[in-house]
Design a protein around this motif. Sequence first.
Motif, PDB file in Angstrom:
ATOM      1  N   MET A   1       4.787  11.523 -25.519  1.00 10.48           N
ATOM      2  CA  MET A   1       5.357  10.181 -25.656  1.00 10.48           C
ATOM      3  C   MET A   1       4.327   9.234 -26.249  1.00 10.48           C
ATOM      4  SD  MET A   1       6.236   7.917 -22.202  1.00 10.48           S
ATOM      5  CE  MET A   1       4.767   8.151 -21.208  1.00 10.48           C
ATOM      6  N   ASP A 136       3.489  15.236 -33.443  1.00 15.71           N
ATOM      7  CA  ASP A 136       4.250  15.587 -32.244  1.00 15.71           C
ATOM      8  C   ASP A 136       5.418  16.482 -32.631  1.00 15.71           C
ATOM      9  OD1 ASP A 136       6.466  14.073 -32.892  1.00 15.71           O
ATOM     10  OD2 ASP A 136       6.137  12.543 -31.377  1.00 15.71           O
ATOM     11  N   GLU A 182       1.235  15.750 -16.630  1.00 18.89           N
ATOM     12  CA  GLU A 182       2.149  16.174 -17.693  1.00 18.89           C
ATOM     13  C   GLU A 182       2.824  14.992 -18.385  1.00 18.89           C
ATOM     14  OE1 GLU A 182       2.527  19.127 -18.892  1.00 18.89           O
ATOM     15  OE2 GLU A 182       1.200  20.053 -17.395  1.00 18.89           O
ATOM     16  N   ASP A 183       2.755  15.005 -19.709  1.00 15.38           N
ATOM     17  CA  ASP A 183       3.348  13.927 -20.493  1.00 15.38           C
ATOM     18  C   ASP A 183       4.851  13.789 -20.231  1.00 15.38           C
ATOM     19  OD1 ASP A 183       3.045  11.951 -22.697  1.00 15.38           O
ATOM     20  OD2 ASP A 183       4.457  13.295 -23.684  1.00 15.38           O
ATOM     21  N   ALA A 184       5.564  14.919 -20.132  1.00 14.05           N
ATOM     22  CA  ALA A 184       7.025  14.863 -19.964  1.00 14.05           C
ATOM     23  C   ALA A 184       7.384  14.203 -18.625  1.00 14.05           C
ATOM     24  CB  ALA A 184       7.613  16.268 -20.040  1.00 14.05           C
ATOM     25  N   GLN A 185       6.596  14.471 -17.600  1.00 16.23           N
ATOM     26  CA  GLN A 185       6.862  13.844 -16.293  1.00 16.23           C
ATOM     27  C   GLN A 185       6.564  12.345 -16.342  1.00 16.23           C
ATOM     28  OE1 GLN A 185       4.447  16.400 -13.781  1.00 16.23           O
ATOM     29  NE2 GLN A 185       6.184  17.718 -13.332  1.00 16.23           N
ATOM     30  N   ALA A 187       6.822  10.516 -18.932  1.00 18.10           N
ATOM     31  CA  ALA A 187       7.890   9.897 -19.741  1.00 18.10           C
ATOM     32  C   ALA A 187       9.137   9.658 -18.885  1.00 18.10           C
ATOM     33  CB  ALA A 187       8.213  10.779 -20.943  1.00 18.10           C
TER      34      ALA A 187
END
Length: 226
Positions: A1, A136, A182-185, A187
């Motif tokens: 993100m 990305d 973690e980037d996804a978490q 985000a």
Amino acid sequence: MLVHIPDLIDAATLAGFRRDLAAASWVDGRGTAGHLAVHAKLNQQLAADDPLAKRLGDIVLQALSGNRLFMAAALPLRVLPPKFNRYADGGTYGFHVDGAVMNAPGLPQRVRTDLSATLFLSDPDEYEGGELVIQDVFGDRRVKLPAGHLVLYPGTSVHQVTPVTRGARVAAFFWIQSLVREDAQRALLLELDLAIQKLALDVPGNPEIARLTGVYHNLLRRWSDT
Ligand SMILES: O=C(O)CCC(=O)C(=O)O
Ligand SMILES: [Fe+2]
């Protein structure tokens, strides 16, 4: 993100930074490049022990701690002292990934670089080139922001600064270890946080806001390490 944080520092603070940095003692940035990055890096930096870097860096840290979007997006655990760089006369930093773990003199713990940040200190019309290009999953993102604005991006990403072919690009840059690796978490948490804040404005007092806030904190409890 990728997160764009507008106006991290105000106009008066920015003017002071620019005045001080125009008179600063810049040194060759290759001194702090890793053994691969050294071939790709052609810029100038303030020495880590330069008192100006410490003074301006502390102002940046203060601004970060008062910025709600930064706090919500980064969920910072540790922030490395900001560094300052300058690219001119074709200065560039080719594609690279930042070191995963860093330490700074005076900081007791090492810092895992979950997030990288650039605070732009020159306006886009002051230089040609100098884009921060971040790879990305959706392709290359090209970032060139007004002075005083910050971009936050995952420390895992391959990125470069394209050659500055006119004028000079001055910036502060630094790394953050997040509570949430973690980037996804991160985000998801940011999305939930922003939605809850909007609901609290639109339907104040609605009891479901408390339930959603509970979900936010319980996810943060699961995903954070300290
Ligand atoms: O100047 C920038 O925007 C980024 C600098 C950078 O990637 C680095 O120093 O590792
Ligand atoms: Fe980098």
